[in-house]
Each structure stands twice: as structure tokens, then as C-alpha cells.
Motif scaffolding. Structure first.
Motif, mmCIF file in Angstrom:
data_model
loop_
_atom_site.group_PDB
_atom_site.id
_atom_site.type_symbol
_atom_site.label_atom_id
_atom_site.label_comp_id
_atom_site.label_asym_id
_atom_site.label_seq_id
_atom_site.Cartn_x
_atom_site.Cartn_y
_atom_site.Cartn_z
ATOM 1 N N SER A 260 0.816 -1.204 0.000
ATOM 2 C CA SER A 260 0.000 0.000 0.000
ATOM 3 C C SER A 260 0.851 1.256 0.000
ATOM 4 O O SER A 260 0.334 2.359 0.010
ATOM 5 C CB SER A 260 -0.905 0.010 1.240
ATOM 6 O OG SER A 260 -0.128 0.038 2.416
ATOM 7 N N GLY A 261 2.189 1.076 -0.005
ATOM 8 C CA GLY A 261 3.072 2.218 -0.051
ATOM 9 C C GLY A 261 3.552 2.673 1.312
ATOM 10 O O GLY A 261 4.166 3.709 1.436
ATOM 11 N N THR A 262 3.280 1.917 2.360
ATOM 12 C CA THR A 262 3.776 2.268 3.675
ATOM 13 C C THR A 262 5.225 1.839 3.806
ATOM 14 O O THR A 262 5.796 1.237 2.906
ATOM 15 C CB THR A 262 2.934 1.590 4.767
ATOM 16 O OG1 THR A 262 3.118 0.173 4.660
ATOM 17 C CG2 THR A 262 1.459 1.928 4.606
ATOM 18 N N LYS B 241 12.674 6.769 -2.839
ATOM 19 C CA LYS B 241 11.320 7.245 -3.120
ATOM 20 C C LYS B 241 11.270 8.770 -3.090
ATOM 21 O O LYS B 241 10.680 9.399 -3.969
ATOM 22 C CB LYS B 241 10.343 6.662 -2.099
ATOM 23 C CG LYS B 241 8.933 7.206 -2.224
ATOM 24 C CD LYS B 241 7.990 6.599 -1.197
ATOM 25 C CE LYS B 241 6.589 7.202 -1.321
ATOM 26 N NZ LYS B 241 5.627 6.578 -0.382
ATOM 27 N N THR B 242 11.900 9.348 -2.092
ATOM 28 C CA THR B 242 11.825 10.800 -1.886
ATOM 29 C C THR B 242 12.658 11.578 -2.889
ATOM 30 O O THR B 242 12.231 12.627 -3.393
ATOM 31 C CB THR B 242 12.288 11.147 -0.458
ATOM 32 O OG1 THR B 242 11.463 10.456 0.483
ATOM 33 C CG2 THR B 242 12.211 12.635 -0.200
ATOM 34 N N ASN C 205 12.395 9.241 -7.120
ATOM 35 C CA ASN C 205 11.152 8.668 -7.636
ATOM 36 C C ASN C 205 11.296 7.173 -7.885
ATOM 37 O O ASN C 205 10.821 6.635 -8.876
ATOM 38 C CB ASN C 205 10.685 9.389 -8.907
ATOM 39 C CG ASN C 205 9.215 9.146 -9.207
ATOM 40 O OD1 ASN C 205 8.408 8.957 -8.292
ATOM 41 N ND2 ASN C 205 8.852 9.133 -10.483
ATOM 42 N N CYS D 200 6.475 4.404 -5.008
ATOM 43 C CA CYS D 200 6.378 5.824 -5.297
ATOM 44 C C CYS D 200 4.941 6.219 -5.619
ATOM 45 O O CYS D 200 4.074 5.380 -5.860
ATOM 46 C CB CYS D 200 7.337 6.196 -6.420
ATOM 47 S SG CYS D 200 9.039 6.378 -5.815
ATOM 48 N N ASP D 201 4.691 7.523 -5.629
ATOM 49 C CA ASP D 201 3.328 8.027 -5.752
ATOM 50 C C ASP D 201 2.847 8.097 -7.194
ATOM 51 O O ASP D 201 1.720 7.718 -7.501
ATOM 52 C CB ASP D 201 3.223 9.406 -5.096
ATOM 53 C CG ASP D 201 3.491 9.352 -3.597
ATOM 54 O OD1 ASP D 201 3.080 8.362 -2.964
ATOM 55 O OD2 ASP D 201 4.130 10.272 -3.079
ATOM 56 N N SER D 202 3.680 8.594 -8.092
ATOM 57 C CA SER D 202 3.239 8.765 -9.471
ATOM 58 C C SER D 202 4.439 8.780 -10.403
ATOM 59 O O SER D 202 5.228 9.730 -10.385
ATOM 60 C CB SER D 202 2.453 10.072 -9.631
ATOM 61 O OG SER D 202 1.985 10.223 -10.957
ATOM 62 N N LYS E 166 3.337 4.591 -9.781
ATOM 63 C CA LYS E 166 3.515 3.743 -8.605
ATOM 64 C C LYS E 166 4.553 2.649 -8.863
ATOM 65 O O LYS E 166 4.291 1.460 -8.724
ATOM 66 C CB LYS E 166 2.171 3.167 -8.166
ATOM 67 C CG LYS E 166 1.249 4.228 -7.561
ATOM 68 C CD LYS E 166 0.036 3.628 -6.933
ATOM 69 C CE LYS E 166 -0.831 4.684 -6.267
ATOM 70 N NZ LYS E 166 -0.144 5.366 -5.144
ATOM 71 N N GLN F 246 8.069 0.723 -7.836
ATOM 72 C CA GLN F 246 8.542 0.306 -6.520
ATOM 73 C C GLN F 246 9.994 -0.121 -6.586
ATOM 74 O O GLN F 246 10.469 -0.600 -7.617
ATOM 75 C CB GLN F 246 7.689 -0.832 -5.960
ATOM 76 C CG GLN F 246 7.668 -2.090 -6.790
ATOM 77 C CD GLN F 246 6.614 -3.076 -6.310
ATOM 78 O OE1 GLN F 246 6.841 -3.799 -5.342
ATOM 79 N NE2 GLN F 246 5.473 -3.114 -6.991
#
Length: 205
Positions: A54-56, A99-100, A103, A181-183, A185, A187
Motif C-alpha cells: 500500500s506504499g507504507t 522514493k523521496t 522517484n 512511489c506516488d506517481s 507507482k 517500486q
């Protein structure tokens, strides 16, 4: 029309060695695997998913990570690995950093540990792929087919350093992390190892 995942990419880091997919200097020779079909990710397994789909940042399942590694290690008669919370925290911190800041693009941490990386792109319609710890480790382990023990080398044009790190006899502990990642997604997965493997001139076992 079935959606398609982007290809899976993996890289490994050890001390300078002809066995690593990218050497200790941090160059980016990457091995890629093509999805097995147009409707499913490559090498999909029926295992349970990690706690981070779930991205946690809870990290992959320690039991699944250890079991997947030790399956490959037992096949060549080397001792089982133990899970290290310290390595897991370091690996998760690096996955979160990628991730931060990147990306989820793969870049090695450059730390003192051995390190394997794995990347999977989002489905073309947006969601993250469901990737299991076993799938990640088995992708690295599948490089066994590229490794020649007699010559202690990879087949021409192939990578085998992920596999040799997984089965490195002197490695005793592993810890892993992953981030989505958010956009898009995409990984990225990070596993770190002590003692590090892939020393030049040494066989893994």
C-alpha cells in the motif's frame, strides 16, 4: 485490452568483482527481465504480499525474505541467513530515500554492506504491481543459470552477481526494505547483507 507492467530491473552491489552486475564503483549496468505475458507481471507467484504494497514503510516480511534466501542457500549447502533488524532499518531508510529523492529509480547506497536492488514499474493503468519477497529473491536467484562455478564467472553478457550475493557463504545476515512511489507507482526493493559478498578472486561457496 490487458494492461501491461513496466519491466522489472535489478542490480547488485558488492566489493569490486567480476561477478557483480554493477561493481563497487557504482556504475549502472542493469539486467532486465521481460514480463511473461501481456496480462501478468513477470514470475508472478501465489505467495503472500509484503506489508508495503500500500506504499507504507513497514518493510517486507522478515520470514519470507529469510525463507526465500535460505532456499537458494540450502541448495548449495551453505549456512542459513538470519534476519537483521539493523540491516532492515538501513535498507528501508535507503528505499525511502530513493522514493523521496529519485522517484524510486535505483541507485546504490554506497555503504559498507552488500546490497541487491530490484525495481518494478506500475501497471500501465496506474496501480502498483503486487510483488512478493519470494518473487524478488527468486529473480536474483534465477541468475544461477548464468554462473559457472568452475571458472567463477558469469556467462558472457549475463549477470550473476545477485545470485552469488544471495548464496555467499560468509554472509550471515540480511535485512530488506521497499518503497512504492506516488506517481507512477513504481517500486524499489533494497536488501543489504553482512558480511558483504562478491569479493574479487573468491568463490561464493
Amino acid at each position: 485490452m490487458p494492461v501491461k507492467p513496466w519491466k522489472l530491473i535489478l542490480v547488485t552491489l558488492g566489493f569490486a568483482s567480476t561477478l557483480t552486475a554493477c561493481g563497487g564503483g557504482g556504475d549502472s549496468n542493469q539486467a532486465a527481465s521481460t514480463p511473461a505475458s501481456t496480462s501478468t507481471p513477470a514470475s508472478t507467484t501465489s505467495g503472500t504480499t509484503s506489508g508495503t504494497t500500500s506504499g507504507t514503510s513497514t518493510g517486507p516480511s522478515a520470514d519470507e525474505i529469510v525463507a526465500a534466501h535460505n532456499s537458494w542457500r540450502s541448495a548449495v549447502g551453505v549456512p542459513a541467513l538470519a534476519y537483521s533488524d539493523t540491516l532492515a532499518a538501513s535498507a528501508q531508510a535507503w528505499a525511502d530515500n530513493l522514493k523521496t529523492t529519485k522517484n524510486c529509480a535505483m541507485t546504490h547506497s554506497g555503504g559498507p554492506t552488500g546490497e541487491n536492488l530490484y525495481w518494478a514499474g506500475a501497471w500501465s493503468n496506474g496501480p502498483a504491481q503486487t510483488i512478493t519477497p519470494k518473487q524478488v529473491v527468486d529473480t536474483w536467484g534465477s541468475e544461477k543459470a548464468n554462473y559457472d562455478y568452475a571458472s567463477n564467472s558469469c556467462a558472457a553478457g549475463k549477470s550473476c552477481g545477485h545470485y552469488t550475493q544471495v548464496v555467499w557463504k560468509n554472509t550471515t545476515s540480511v535485512g530488506c526494505g521497499m518503497a512504492i512511489c506516488d506517481s507512477p507507482k513504481n517500486q524499489v526493493w533494497v536488501c543489504q547483507y553482512l558480511a558483504a559478498g562478491n569479493y574479487t578472486g573468491q568463490k561464493p561457496y
